[in-house]
Design an enzyme around this catalytic site. Structure first.
Site, mmCIF file in Angstrom:
data_model
loop_
_atom_site.group_PDB
_atom_site.id
_atom_site.type_symbol
_atom_site.label_atom_id
_atom_site.label_comp_id
_atom_site.label_asym_id
_atom_site.label_seq_id
_atom_site.Cartn_x
_atom_site.Cartn_y
_atom_site.Cartn_z
ATOM 1 N N ILE A 156 0.821 -1.212 0.000
ATOM 2 C CA ILE A 156 0.000 0.000 0.000
ATOM 3 C C ILE A 156 0.854 1.260 0.000
ATOM 4 C CG2 ILE A 156 -1.649 1.349 1.365
ATOM 5 C CD1 ILE A 156 -2.930 -1.383 2.153
ATOM 6 N N ASP A 175 11.026 1.271 7.277
ATOM 7 C CA ASP A 175 10.585 -0.122 7.315
ATOM 8 C C ASP A 175 11.830 -0.998 7.416
ATOM 9 O OD1 ASP A 175 9.642 -2.747 6.805
ATOM 10 O OD2 ASP A 175 7.911 -1.937 5.726
ATOM 11 N N ARG A 236 -3.846 0.568 11.508
ATOM 12 C CA ARG A 236 -4.579 0.109 12.691
ATOM 13 C C ARG A 236 -4.467 1.198 13.749
ATOM 14 N NH1 ARG A 236 -6.511 -2.931 9.755
ATOM 15 N NH2 ARG A 236 -6.798 -5.207 9.896
ATOM 16 N N ASP A 260 -8.463 7.152 9.729
ATOM 17 C CA ASP A 260 -9.495 6.201 9.317
ATOM 18 C C ASP A 260 -9.652 5.086 10.340
ATOM 19 O OD1 ASP A 260 -11.371 5.164 7.272
ATOM 20 O OD2 ASP A 260 -9.933 3.509 7.120
ATOM 21 N N GLU A 265 -13.047 1.082 18.136
ATOM 22 C CA GLU A 265 -13.994 1.260 17.039
ATOM 23 C C GLU A 265 -15.260 0.454 17.320
ATOM 24 O OE1 GLU A 265 -11.975 0.155 13.436
ATOM 25 O OE2 GLU A 265 -10.367 1.597 13.735
ATOM 26 N N HIS A 284 -13.176 3.761 9.281
ATOM 27 C CA HIS A 284 -12.460 2.555 8.842
ATOM 28 C C HIS A 284 -12.976 2.087 7.477
ATOM 29 C CE1 HIS A 284 -10.046 -1.079 10.547
ATOM 30 N NE2 HIS A 284 -9.883 -0.963 9.230
ATOM 31 N N ILE A 285 -12.982 3.027 6.529
ATOM 32 C CA ILE A 285 -13.535 2.736 5.205
ATOM 33 C C ILE A 285 -12.484 2.759 4.103
ATOM 34 C CG2 ILE A 285 -15.785 3.690 5.830
ATOM 35 C CD1 ILE A 285 -14.974 6.124 3.984
#
Length: 330
Positions: A156, A175, A236, A260, A265, A284-285
């Protein structure tokens, strides 16, 4: 009589017809439930050959009670609801779907970035109040030549990097599992987390949730960020220390946040983030599109179908299980 029993422990979709269609082809009976507790999962899936889950806990307690299970496949990229170690010990394959929504989440993260830099939400609210004045959202800075920092550099964020670069943004990433040459091929500089926080005008979080990443963006990281920095999180919620974020926003340590995902949640209606003008929230969409949902559901079910018919699944999380369970490669 059905050859296999597959239990869908929980789902928030309108239908599981695609899953049923795929699994019925191998002679499986599909049983759906809406489990929220370990006890409910055990009751529904104790004798299942395969499990599909979304948010229901597939903990060690649950796994210890499974008598026939060979595979657990989760709706999504993350798999933090599953105790992977416990599953591996019991020779249960754990699966996810790593590539179903990379376009959607990268688009959503960039949409949140654009909304932040152009202050779209604040302008919309001002206009609706009858205020027609550019000064209400001053200052706004030119996007090109600013720096986007990516926390995590998997599928992503790699796609997001390309989209951001097209708008003139410089991209850095943190990373520890990505080789330098892989980042360099995308014209992205790999840096440590502290350097990323210091350099970035936008910090976009894409790390999976695990013991090492929980709370990895916290008080110290916010102190290292620029005063005009924006935080974006589409990974997350618990990867970001939410209280530290609230404090940083209240104290003007950073300029704003676009989220998001949250620690809890759905969001608690007493959450102070709801009252902050410099915070944009979505439910969270980021993953969502008609195409992504169908792809997810189909691939989740195919993971189960593959294992139950004697093949290694395409999306295997606990790869070291291959030495314990001898199946065929597809």
């Amino acid at each position: 009589m059905s050859k296999f029993k597959v239990v869908v422990t929980d789902f928030n979709y309108d239908t599981i017809a695609p899953e049923i269609e795929i699994l019925e082809r191998i002679g499986a009976e599909v049983v759906s439930a809406q489990c929220t507790t370990e006890e409910e999962v055990i009751h529904a899936a104790k004798d299942a050959d395969g499990i599909i889950c979304q948010y229901a806990p597939i903990s060690r307690k649950v796994i210890d009670q499974l008598t026939n299970c060979k595979v657990v496949s989760r709706y999504g990229i993350g798999y933090d609801v599953i105790d992977v170690n416990a599953a591996t010990e019991k020779c249960i394959m754990v699966c996810n779907v790593t590539d179903y929504c990379i376009e959607e989440v990268s688009d959503h993260a960039f949409a949140l970035l654009m909304a932040s830099v152009r202050k779209i939400v604040e302008q919309d609210k001002a206009v609706r109040r009858g205020v027609w004045d550019y000064k209400v959202t001053a200052p706004i800075y030119r996007l090109s030549n600013q720096v986007l920092g990516l926390v995590g550099f998997g599928n992503i964020p790699q796609l997001l990097a390309k989209k951001a670069q097209a708008f003139g943004l410089k991209v850095v990433a943190h990373d520890p599992f990505i080789p330098v040459h892989a980042a360099e091929q995308l014209d992205v500089e790999l840096v440590d987390l502290s350097t990323l926080c210091e350099l970035s005008d936008f910090v976009s979080v894409h790390a999976p949730l695990n013991k090492q990443t929980k709370g990895m963006i916290g008080k110290e990281q916010f102190k290292q960020m620029k005063e005009q920095a924006f935080l974006i999180n589409t990974s997350r919620g618990p990867v970001v220390d939410e209280q530290a974020l609230v404090d940083a926003l209240r104290e003007n340590v950073i300029s704003g946040a676009s989220l998001d995902v949250l620690e809890t949640e759905p969001i608690d209606l007493n959450n102070p983030l709801l009252e902050m003008k410099n915070v944009t929230l979505t439910a969270h969409i980021a993953w969502n599109s008609k195409e992504a949902e169908l792809e997810l559901k189909s691939k989740v079910a195919q993971n189960v179908a593959d294992v139950l018919t004697g093949f290694y699944p395409t999306y295997l999380v606990n790869k070291k299980i291959k030495g314990k369970v001898l199946l065929r490669d597809k």
